[in-house]
Design a protein around this motif. Structure first.
Motif, PDB file in Angstrom:
ATOM      1  N   SER A  50     -10.657   5.651  -0.132  1.00  0.00           N
ATOM      2  CA  SER A  50     -10.316   4.234  -0.005  1.00  0.00           C
ATOM      3  C   SER A  50      -9.874   3.661  -1.339  1.00  0.00           C
ATOM      4  O   SER A  50      -8.911   2.897  -1.418  1.00  0.00           O
ATOM      5  CB  SER A  50     -11.523   3.465   0.540  1.00  0.00           C
ATOM      6  N   ARG A  51     -10.581   4.040  -2.387  1.00  0.00           N
ATOM      7  CA  ARG A  51     -10.219   3.549  -3.713  1.00  0.00           C
ATOM      8  C   ARG A  51      -8.868   4.097  -4.170  1.00  0.00           C
ATOM      9  O   ARG A  51      -8.061   3.375  -4.754  1.00  0.00           O
ATOM     10  CB  ARG A  51     -11.320   3.933  -4.704  1.00  0.00           C
ATOM     11  N   LEU A  52      -8.612   5.370  -3.882  1.00  0.00           N
ATOM     12  CA  LEU A  52      -7.366   5.990  -4.323  1.00  0.00           C
ATOM     13  C   LEU A  52      -6.150   5.472  -3.564  1.00  0.00           C
ATOM     14  O   LEU A  52      -5.076   5.286  -4.138  1.00  0.00           O
ATOM     15  CB  LEU A  52      -7.449   7.513  -4.167  1.00  0.00           C
ATOM     16  N   THR A  53      -6.311   5.261  -2.269  1.00  0.00           N
ATOM     17  CA  THR A  53      -5.169   4.890  -1.430  1.00  0.00           C
ATOM     18  C   THR A  53      -5.065   3.395  -1.172  1.00  0.00           C
ATOM     19  O   THR A  53      -4.084   2.939  -0.590  1.00  0.00           O
ATOM     20  CB  THR A  53      -5.254   5.604  -0.071  1.00  0.00           C
ATOM     21  N   LYS A  54      -6.084   2.634  -1.596  1.00  0.00           N
ATOM     22  CA  LYS A  54      -6.120   1.189  -1.354  1.00  0.00           C
ATOM     23  C   LYS A  54      -6.148   0.864   0.141  1.00  0.00           C
ATOM     24  O   LYS A  54      -5.666  -0.168   0.573  1.00  0.00           O
ATOM     25  CB  LYS A  54      -4.907   0.488  -1.995  1.00  0.00           C
ATOM     26  N   GLN A  55      -6.720   1.762   0.920  1.00  0.00           N
ATOM     27  CA  GLN A  55      -6.856   1.544   2.354  1.00  0.00           C
ATOM     28  C   GLN A  55      -8.309   1.256   2.703  1.00  0.00           C
ATOM     29  O   GLN A  55      -9.228   1.759   2.033  1.00  0.00           O
ATOM     30  CB  GLN A  55      -6.387   2.772   3.133  1.00  0.00           C
TER      31      GLN A  55
END
Length: 335
Positions: free
Chosen positions: A267-272
């Motif tokens: 979630s942090r890496l993809t901003k999802q």
């Protein structure tokens, strides 16, 4: 006394030079490529660097992002990349066209077409004019990189209904994260989607798969790590250290008990939002082989397609261009 002091100082200096670890070689820089976050291991290795026991000692890791696999061939040839995340389509291109004759397959990245796991999707607008493959005639399709695995699969599938690039359709290139917008804005009628982008709920509302990679290729050793034999031979100890750390990290990510933390990292890496990432490292994802051993028999079949399409004139003996000894030595350390 002055002579004695000078002699003692010289002795201490000699001892310090000869002492274990006092004059160690500089850590080896290992640049590893990646294309899509979460799908490619190099995008995740630094997220669990506390598991990497040798990082910063025998090697320094530098993950590097590329738009596709073809761009990595030039980086390998120029010495700007140590480990390239190549596809079955770009391996023979690198060997025969770019002349990187010492290129070696060293590990798995992920496989497509494994039963009950995710297979790459090629999508069209749900309410658009394309209902079947034949409807692509006279239209535009998008790829992330000409000559890459996506490009090969699309050409092969369209050739099955006698459609050829340039003669029957136009192909444009665009980064994978932009494919939803390209389709929504009708800049292309057929686009490839890979995880994590294919699970975007907005995309799912407007698009549907026209075909899957498994329809074209069957079991596919889609991506894998490669390195030059000259680099492996020169830096073997550091490479085994790196692969040992990589195996330890990948086992952690594949362990179901760590799934919640994996989702948080994703979630942090993809901003999802985390709720969109439940598929990560499950059977809704590509198949990531525990232990990272590639399927060389599948890769041999996949590579043969590149010649069949006329992109390469020579046969490629995959086992000749593989070196799994670094992986095997690293694996022994974990047992």
């Amino acid at each position: 006394m002055r002579l004695v002091r000078s002699w003692l100082l010289g002795l201490f200096a000699a001892i310090s030079v000869l002492a274990p670890g006092a004059s160690q070689a500089e850590p080896v820089k290992i640049r590893v490529s990646w294309i899509a976050p979460l799908s490619n291991w190099a995008s995740l290795l630094m997220e669990k660097k506390e598991l990497a026991r040798h990082m910063g000692q025998s090697y320094i890791l530098e993950p590097v992002r590329y738009a596709g696999t073809p761009q990595q061939i030039l980086a390998l040839a120029s010495g700007d990349l140590e480990i390239a995340n190549l596809a079955f389509s770009t391996l023979p291109t690198a060997i025969h066209n770019a002349g990187i004759s010492d290129l070696r397959v060293i590990s798995d990245e992920f496989q497509d077409g494994v039963p009950n796991y995710y297979s790459q999707e090629y999508m069209v607008l749900a309410d658009g004019p394309v209902k079947r493959l034949e409807d692509i005639k006279g239209r535009i399709i998008a790829t992330n990189a000409a000559g890459g695995a996506v490009d090969i699969a699309m050409r092969k599938m369209l050739r099955s209904v006698n459609l050829e690039q340039k003669r029957d359709y136009t192909m444009i290139e665009a980064p994978l994260p932009t494919m939803k917008a390209i389709l929504a804005e009708k800049k292309a009628d057929l686009v490839p989607l890979v995880v994590p982008f294919s699970f975007d709920p907005e995309l799912r509302r407007i698009a549907k798969p026209l075909f899957y990679n498994r329809d074209v290729m069957g079991l596919t050793q889609l991506l894998f790590w490669t390195a030059r034999q000259s680099f492996i031979d020169k830096n073997r100890a550091a490479m085994v250290d790196f692969m040992e750390d990589t195996l330890r990290i990948t086992y952690w990510f594949l362990d179901p008990k760590n799934h919640d933390e994996v989702i948080a990292i994703g979630s942090r890496l993809t901003k999802q939002p985390p709720e969109r990432l439940g598929w990560v490292f499950t059977n809704k994802d590509y198949y990531h082989v525990p232990g990272m051993r590639p399927d060389l028999d599948a890769l041999q079949r996949n590579v043969a397609l590149v010649k069949e399409l006329g992109l390469i004139g020579a046969d490629t003996d995959v086992k000749k261009y593989s070196d799994l000894t670094v992986l095997e030595d690293a694996t022994k350390r974990l047992k």
